[in-house]
Design an enzyme around this catalytic site. Structure first.
Site, PDB file in Angstrom:
ATOM      1  N   GLY A   1       2.447   2.234  -2.860  1.00 31.19           N
ATOM      2  CA  GLY A   1       2.395   2.756  -4.220  1.00 31.19           C
ATOM      3  C   GLY A   1       3.531   2.286  -5.115  1.00 31.19           C
ATOM      4  O   GLY A   1       3.866   2.962  -6.090  1.00 31.19           O
TER       5      GLY A   1
ATOM      6  N   SER B   1       3.763  -0.417  -7.236  1.00 29.21           N
ATOM      7  CA  SER B   1       3.309  -0.737  -8.595  1.00 29.21           C
ATOM      8  C   SER B   1       2.881   0.527  -9.327  1.00 29.21           C
ATOM      9  O   SER B   1       3.147   0.695 -10.516  1.00 29.21           O
ATOM     10  CB  SER B   1       2.149  -1.741  -8.558  1.00 29.21           C
ATOM     11  OG  SER B   1       2.567  -2.957  -7.986  1.00 29.21           O
TER      12      SER B   1
ATOM     13  N   CYS C   1       3.611   0.805  10.984  1.00 25.63           N
ATOM     14  CA  CYS C   1       4.909   1.359  11.359  1.00 25.63           C
ATOM     15  C   CYS C   1       5.666   0.308  12.176  1.00 25.63           C
ATOM     16  O   CYS C   1       5.104  -0.731  12.551  1.00 25.63           O
ATOM     17  CB  CYS C   1       4.733   2.650  12.160  1.00 25.63           C
ATOM     18  SG  CYS C   1       4.014   2.404  13.805  1.00 25.63           S
TER      19      CYS C   1
ATOM     20  N   PHE D   1       0.806  -1.222   0.000  1.00 25.22           N
ATOM     21  CA  PHE D   1       0.000   0.000   0.000  1.00 25.22           C
ATOM     22  C   PHE D   1       0.839   1.273   0.000  1.00 25.22           C
ATOM     23  O   PHE D   1       0.337   2.347   0.324  1.00 25.22           O
ATOM     24  CB  PHE D   1      -1.021   0.005   1.143  1.00 25.22           C
ATOM     25  CG  PHE D   1      -1.803  -1.270   1.235  1.00 25.22           C
ATOM     26  CD1 PHE D   1      -2.674  -1.631   0.219  1.00 25.22           C
ATOM     27  CD2 PHE D   1      -1.634  -2.138   2.303  1.00 25.22           C
ATOM     28  CE1 PHE D   1      -3.381  -2.819   0.269  1.00 25.22           C
ATOM     29  CE2 PHE D   1      -2.340  -3.328   2.370  1.00 25.22           C
ATOM     30  CZ  PHE D   1      -3.218  -3.673   1.350  1.00 25.22           C
TER      31      PHE D   1
ATOM     32  N   CYS E   1      -1.689   4.174  13.725  1.00 21.70           N
ATOM     33  CA  CYS E   1      -1.374   5.498  14.273  1.00 21.70           C
ATOM     34  C   CYS E   1      -1.303   6.615  13.235  1.00 21.70           C
ATOM     35  O   CYS E   1      -1.220   7.781  13.594  1.00 21.70           O
ATOM     36  CB  CYS E   1      -0.054   5.449  15.038  1.00 21.70           C
ATOM     37  SG  CYS E   1       1.391   5.171  13.997  1.00 21.70           S
TER      38      CYS E   1
ATOM     39  N   ASP F   1       7.403  -6.280 -11.852  1.00 22.59           N
ATOM     40  CA  ASP F   1       6.674  -6.001 -10.617  1.00 22.59           C
ATOM     41  C   ASP F   1       6.687  -7.231  -9.721  1.00 22.59           C
ATOM     42  O   ASP F   1       6.866  -8.360 -10.190  1.00 22.59           O
ATOM     43  CB  ASP F   1       5.225  -5.606 -10.938  1.00 22.59           C
ATOM     44  CG  ASP F   1       4.548  -4.885  -9.783  1.00 22.59           C
ATOM     45  OD1 ASP F   1       5.258  -4.324  -8.917  1.00 22.59           O
ATOM     46  OD2 ASP F   1       3.304  -4.867  -9.755  1.00 22.59           O
ATOM     47  N   GLU F   2       6.491  -7.020  -8.430  1.00 23.76           N
ATOM     48  CA  GLU F   2       6.446  -8.079  -7.417  1.00 23.76           C
ATOM     49  C   GLU F   2       7.677  -8.988  -7.527  1.00 23.76           C
ATOM     50  O   GLU F   2       7.604 -10.207  -7.434  1.00 23.76           O
ATOM     51  CB  GLU F   2       5.152  -8.897  -7.556  1.00 23.76           C
ATOM     52  CG  GLU F   2       3.885  -8.079  -7.444  1.00 23.76           C
ATOM     53  CD  GLU F   2       3.621  -7.473  -6.059  1.00 23.76           C
ATOM     54  OE1 GLU F   2       4.376  -7.772  -5.119  1.00 23.76           O
ATOM     55  OE2 GLU F   2       2.668  -6.689  -5.941  1.00 23.76           O
ATOM     56  N   VAL F   3       8.832  -8.364  -7.692  1.00 24.68           N
ATOM     57  CA  VAL F   3      10.085  -9.082  -7.927  1.00 24.68           C
ATOM     58  C   VAL F   3      10.464  -9.982  -6.757  1.00 24.68           C
ATOM     59  O   VAL F   3      11.180 -10.974  -6.934  1.00 24.68           O
ATOM     60  CB  VAL F   3      11.211  -8.086  -8.302  1.00 24.68           C
ATOM     61  CG1 VAL F   3      11.659  -7.277  -7.107  1.00 24.68           C
ATOM     62  CG2 VAL F   3      12.374  -8.791  -8.971  1.00 24.68           C
ATOM     63  N   GLN F   4       9.955  -9.697  -5.556  1.00 24.51           N
ATOM     64  CA  GLN F   4      10.294 -10.511  -4.387  1.00 24.51           C
ATOM     65  C   GLN F   4       9.809 -11.947  -4.519  1.00 24.51           C
ATOM     66  O   GLN F   4      10.316 -12.838  -3.842  1.00 24.51           O
ATOM     67  CB  GLN F   4       9.740  -9.886  -3.098  1.00 24.51           C
ATOM     68  CG  GLN F   4       8.249 -10.062  -2.869  1.00 24.51           C
ATOM     69  CD  GLN F   4       7.377  -9.062  -3.595  1.00 24.51           C
ATOM     70  OE1 GLN F   4       7.875  -8.130  -4.221  1.00 24.51           O
ATOM     71  NE2 GLN F   4       6.066  -9.224  -3.501  1.00 24.51           N
TER      72      GLN F   4
END
Length: 191
Positions: free
Chosen positions: A20, A22, A183, A18, A148, A88-91
């Site tokens: 950003g 992509s 976080c 989330f 938070c 994209d999503e190389v992991q």
């Protein structure tokens, strides 16, 4: 960000879900279409959340590409006219992606990859640490912590609304139904 290196380099866009990633990859590739460069985009076949083959953002942006099962398939699409390769999503790819990106950059191709730097446990994810170390350009994005509202650098996996156990499988493709941005202080694992 658009420093001019000799032709051929690696750019990595990273951060939590989330943030950003992509969307930024799509933005860079769309900008490059004005230069009439030959651009080829890829994503892992297991990521079919929003489209079977297009790189897609959570907000609905898309860029047509190829969904592949193995990163070595990338080489089947490259020819002497290829200027830019976007992944994209190389992991989700094996460590073979590191050599592929290096070889493409060494051939004068601009390689832009996007992916999670950390898995849901908060540990380095797949080939990302090596790609981050080898890249000429690194863009680390943050999201907003759902607890938070501060900068989120972690991806929180939720199972039935509760933090996932560290023993859960590393790969679980999902979106808002399974993940939140968090976080450092609000990222948790089930004990």
């Amino acid at each position: 960000m658009y420093q001019q290196y000799q032709t051929g380099w690696i750019e990595v866009i990273t951060g939590p879900m989330f943030a950003g990633k992509s969307e930024e990859l799509i933005r860079r590739v769309n900008t490059l279409t004005y230069s009439k460069k030959k651009i080829i985009a890829f994503k892992p076949k297991i990521d079919d959340r929003y489209d079977k083959s297009a790189i897609s953002s959570h907000s609905g942006l898309k860029y047509q590409g190829y969904a592949i099962s193995d990163c070595n398939e990338i080489l089947d699409y490259i020819d002497k006219d290829t200027n830019v390769v976007a992944i994209d999503e190389v992991q989700f790819f094996s460590n073979d992606i590191i050599k592929i990106c290096e070889d493409l950059a060494n051939k004068g191709i601009r390689v832009i990859v996007a992916g999670l730097d950390l898995d849901f446990r908060g540990l380095p994810f797949g080939p990302m640490p090596e790609l981050l170390a080898r890249a000429e350009i690194v863009t680390k994005l943050t999201a907003i912590c759902t607890v938070c509202g501060m900068a989120a650098t972690r991806t929180q996996r939720l199972i039935d609304g509760e933090p996932a156990s560290a023993s859960s499988p590393t790969i679980l493709v999902g979106a808002k139904e399974s993940y939140e941005a968090r976080c450092r202080h609000h990222h948790k694992l089930k004990k």
